[in-house]
Design a protein around this motif. Structure first.
Motif, mmCIF file in Angstrom:
data_model
loop_
_atom_site.group_PDB
_atom_site.id
_atom_site.type_symbol
_atom_site.label_atom_id
_atom_site.label_comp_id
_atom_site.label_asym_id
_atom_site.label_seq_id
_atom_site.Cartn_x
_atom_site.Cartn_y
_atom_site.Cartn_z
ATOM 1 N N UNK A 1 1.257 -1.237 -0.149
ATOM 2 C CA UNK A 1 -0.180 0.112 -0.142
ATOM 3 C C UNK A 1 0.641 0.523 -0.033
ATOM 4 N N UNK A 2 2.180 1.617 0.316
ATOM 5 C CA UNK A 2 2.746 2.114 0.357
ATOM 6 C C UNK A 2 3.619 2.692 -1.053
ATOM 7 N N UNK A 3 3.934 1.832 -1.952
ATOM 8 C CA UNK A 3 4.824 2.178 -3.101
ATOM 9 C C UNK A 3 6.165 2.406 -2.958
ATOM 10 N N UNK A 4 6.327 3.530 -3.092
ATOM 11 C CA UNK A 4 8.210 3.715 -2.728
ATOM 12 C C UNK A 4 7.543 3.711 -1.245
ATOM 13 N N UNK A 5 8.702 3.410 -0.936
ATOM 14 C CA UNK A 5 9.388 3.344 0.593
ATOM 15 C C UNK A 5 8.772 4.508 1.239
ATOM 16 N N UNK A 6 8.237 4.463 2.619
ATOM 17 C CA UNK A 6 8.132 5.337 3.613
ATOM 18 C C UNK A 6 9.321 6.307 3.878
ATOM 19 N N UNK A 7 10.640 5.798 4.008
ATOM 20 C CA UNK A 7 11.303 6.939 4.442
ATOM 21 C C UNK A 7 11.575 8.094 3.684
ATOM 22 N N UNK A 8 11.295 7.887 1.920
ATOM 23 C CA UNK A 8 11.199 8.698 0.863
ATOM 24 C C UNK A 8 9.611 9.633 1.348
ATOM 25 N N UNK A 9 9.964 10.898 2.192
ATOM 26 C CA UNK A 9 8.848 11.748 2.754
ATOM 27 C C UNK A 9 8.455 12.482 2.071
ATOM 28 N N UNK A 10 9.505 13.088 1.066
ATOM 29 C CA UNK A 10 9.710 14.269 0.041
ATOM 30 C C UNK A 10 10.326 15.386 0.293
ATOM 31 N N UNK A 11 9.967 15.351 1.411
ATOM 32 C CA UNK A 11 10.899 16.794 1.640
ATOM 33 C C UNK A 11 12.607 16.929 1.969
ATOM 34 N N UNK A 12 12.795 15.632 1.360
ATOM 35 C CA UNK A 12 14.755 15.709 1.428
ATOM 36 C C UNK A 12 15.022 16.252 -0.505
ATOM 37 N N UNK A 13 15.565 17.113 -0.986
ATOM 38 C CA UNK A 13 15.201 16.609 -1.861
ATOM 39 C C UNK A 13 16.732 17.733 -2.676
ATOM 40 N N UNK A 14 17.527 18.009 -2.236
ATOM 41 C CA UNK A 14 18.860 18.005 -2.023
ATOM 42 C C UNK A 14 20.148 16.920 -1.144
ATOM 43 N N UNK A 15 20.446 15.913 -1.945
ATOM 44 C CA UNK A 15 21.261 15.284 -1.663
ATOM 45 C C UNK A 15 22.235 15.591 -1.339
ATOM 46 N N UNK A 16 22.991 15.125 -0.554
ATOM 47 C CA UNK A 16 24.639 15.495 0.126
ATOM 48 C C UNK A 16 24.505 13.839 0.590
ATOM 49 N N UNK B 1 26.630 11.210 2.533
ATOM 50 C CA UNK B 1 25.889 9.685 3.526
ATOM 51 C C UNK B 1 24.809 10.394 4.741
ATOM 52 N N UNK B 2 23.662 11.154 4.283
ATOM 53 C CA UNK B 2 22.870 11.209 4.849
ATOM 54 C C UNK B 2 21.744 10.282 5.814
ATOM 55 N N UNK B 3 21.227 10.388 6.817
ATOM 56 C CA UNK B 3 20.801 9.411 7.030
ATOM 57 C C UNK B 3 19.115 9.231 6.736
ATOM 58 N N UNK C 1 19.323 19.526 19.984
ATOM 59 C CA UNK C 1 20.834 20.380 19.765
ATOM 60 C C UNK C 1 21.537 19.407 18.577
ATOM 61 N N UNK C 2 21.540 20.454 17.222
ATOM 62 C CA UNK C 2 22.150 19.101 16.392
ATOM 63 C C UNK C 2 23.001 19.545 15.736
ATOM 64 N N UNK C 3 24.292 19.525 16.462
ATOM 65 C CA UNK C 3 25.478 19.883 15.763
ATOM 66 C C UNK C 3 26.207 18.979 14.492
ATOM 67 N N UNK C 4 26.684 19.366 13.135
ATOM 68 C CA UNK C 4 26.763 18.262 12.152
ATOM 69 C C UNK C 4 25.482 17.439 11.263
ATOM 70 N N UNK C 5 25.003 19.085 10.966
ATOM 71 C CA UNK C 5 22.821 18.433 10.782
ATOM 72 C C UNK C 5 23.537 17.505 9.913
ATOM 73 N N UNK C 6 24.555 17.640 9.030
ATOM 74 C CA UNK C 6 24.298 17.355 7.240
ATOM 75 C C UNK C 6 23.308 18.028 6.569
#
Ligand code: SAM
Length: 392
Positions: free
Chosen positions: A160-175, A177-179, A200-205
């Motif tokens: 029922x998901x089709x594309x995996x749910x990790x693809x939320x749709x907000x991460x358009x700019x790839x960098x 080693x993203x998590x 607080x998120x230093x090294x936020x990538x």
């Protein structure tokens, strides 16, 4: 019984190690747990429940709704039994179909052959019943049918998901080693942070951890950003009730936060990407960004959590340099983060030893196939109770 009224088993897959968090999410949505595996959780419900799971789950990867199960020893038996399912009631004849599978049975060497047999059974039946058939191929952006075949047991699911749910749709700019979004959400859930205190998120990538944290604190459904799911490509899908559900979900999301979310990185490019991603996710206005070394990150009074995801290093030269970074994180925790809970997510436990502080918890995770840990440090206020250093 129709696909839209029957109650059936639902299997939700996830990355290895995430099932305990997924289980809690499923329970909090009011659905039962039938079983928990290393990389899946099984529940039961209607297709409407499956739709809700797609919209609300932060840690799941795919929501598979069981259609049929049967025994089959050979591919021709699979073909015959798949042909008996009333596909003409499920898949639009002018649609597009993708068959995926997980196959572990002695009569099949290449799972692609099982996919082909399953796909042929579906389209042949549809041709016979409707006079036409959907196109088929590898794209998962429309109807996806999943075959699970272990030994002699076959299960046929609608993905029922089709594309995996990790693809939320907000991460358009790839960098680099993203998590994965689902892993980042699990990390936040493991810290217990729900908007209480600062994040607080230093090294936020690319900002994944901070964006997921903002969405958790706002109680914003992670699936709201996506406008395509597998369930939308099933016969009988009711678009207006889906839109009504989305609207209701938007209304219950909070509009502001109690604490501050601060995301920094030494790379200007990373911060640009993080800002863009947060804007797409609709949470940028609630976050503060900065370009700086991790140790320069502002840590306001009031406590909360500090989460870092440093690189783990692959080559020897890199690992040597990273030893200093990990040691520096320990100093940063000691000097600037008193009153906070500190977390380091890493796949290199030798490097983690360089932090030089005693861990309170070590929570196992996997990032792709790399075994990782989320290390928790209690960074008490005041000098006495400050972390006891550990021997290196
Ligand atoms: C593994 S990535 C973080 C990935 C992030 N969790 C994501 O989902 O995109 C590590 C990040 O640390 C940053 N970094 C490396 N050394 C740093 C330093 N000394 N101070 C601050 N950031 C640093 C890199 O620019 C990189 O963006």
């Amino acid at each position: 019984m129709s696909l839209w009224t029957q109650k059936n088993r639902i299997v939700i897959t996830c990355a290895k190690g995430i099932a305990p968090f997924l289980k809690e999410e499923v329970l909090s949505l009011g659905l039962p747990i039938l079983s928990e595996g290393i990389a899946d959780v099984e529940t039961e419900g209607t297709m409407e429940d499956a739709i809700k799971l797609n919209l609300f789950l932060r840690t799941g990867q795919r929501v598979l709704f069981l259609l049929e199960e049967f025994n089959a020893k050979r591919p021709d038996e699979l073909y015959n039994k798949v042909s008996r399912i009333k596909w003409e009631d499920i898949i639009p004849e002018d649609g597009y179909l993708c068959v995926t599978s997980s196959v572990e049975t002695s009569t099949i060497k290449d799972s692609r052959f099982a996919n082909l047999k399953c796909k042929d059974a579906i389209v042949d039946r549809m041709n016979e019943k409707c006079g036409r058939r959907p196109d088929s191929g590898p794209k998962r952006d429309r109807t996806v049918i999943h075959l699970y075949w272990k030994d002699e047991r076959c299960q046929i699911y609608v993905d029922t998901s089709g594309e995996p749910l990790s693809r939320r749709g907000y991460r358009r700019i790839p960098l680099r080693a993203p998590m994965q979004e689902t892993l980042a959400a699990s990390v936040i859930l493991a810290t217990g942070w729900k908007g209480n205190g600062n994040f607080i998120n230093p090294m936020c990538g690319s900002g994944t951890l901070a964006i997921e944290a903002a969405m958790i604190a706002l109680n914003k459904a992670p699936g709201l950003l996506r406008n395509n799911y597998g369930f939308m490509h099933l016969k009988g899908f009711n678009e207006s009730s889906w839109n009504a559900l989305r609207k209701k979900t938007r209304v219950i999301a909070k509009k502001s936060l109690n604490g501050r979310i601060i995301a920094t990185d030494i790379s200007q490019e990373a911060i640009e990407a993080a800002k863009k991603n947060a804007t797409t996710a609709g949470v940028a206005h609630l976050m503060e960004f900065g370009v700086c070394g991790y140790s320069e990150t502002p840590v306001p009074k009031g406590g909360g959590v500090v989460v870092l995801n440093p690189e783990y290093g692959e080559r020897l030269g890199e690992i040597e340099k990273l030893k200093e970074v990990y040691k520096g994180i320990g100093d940063f925790f000691k000097k600037k983060c008193q009153g906070y809970k500190g977390y380091i997510f890493t796949g290199n436990l030798d490097l983690a030893k360089k932090v030089g502080l005693k861990t309170k918890r070590r929570i196992p995770f996997f990032n792709s196939n790399i075994e990782c840990r989320l290390l928790e440090y209690d960074l008490y206020e005041g000098s006495r109770k400050m972390q006891a250093p550990i021997s290196k």
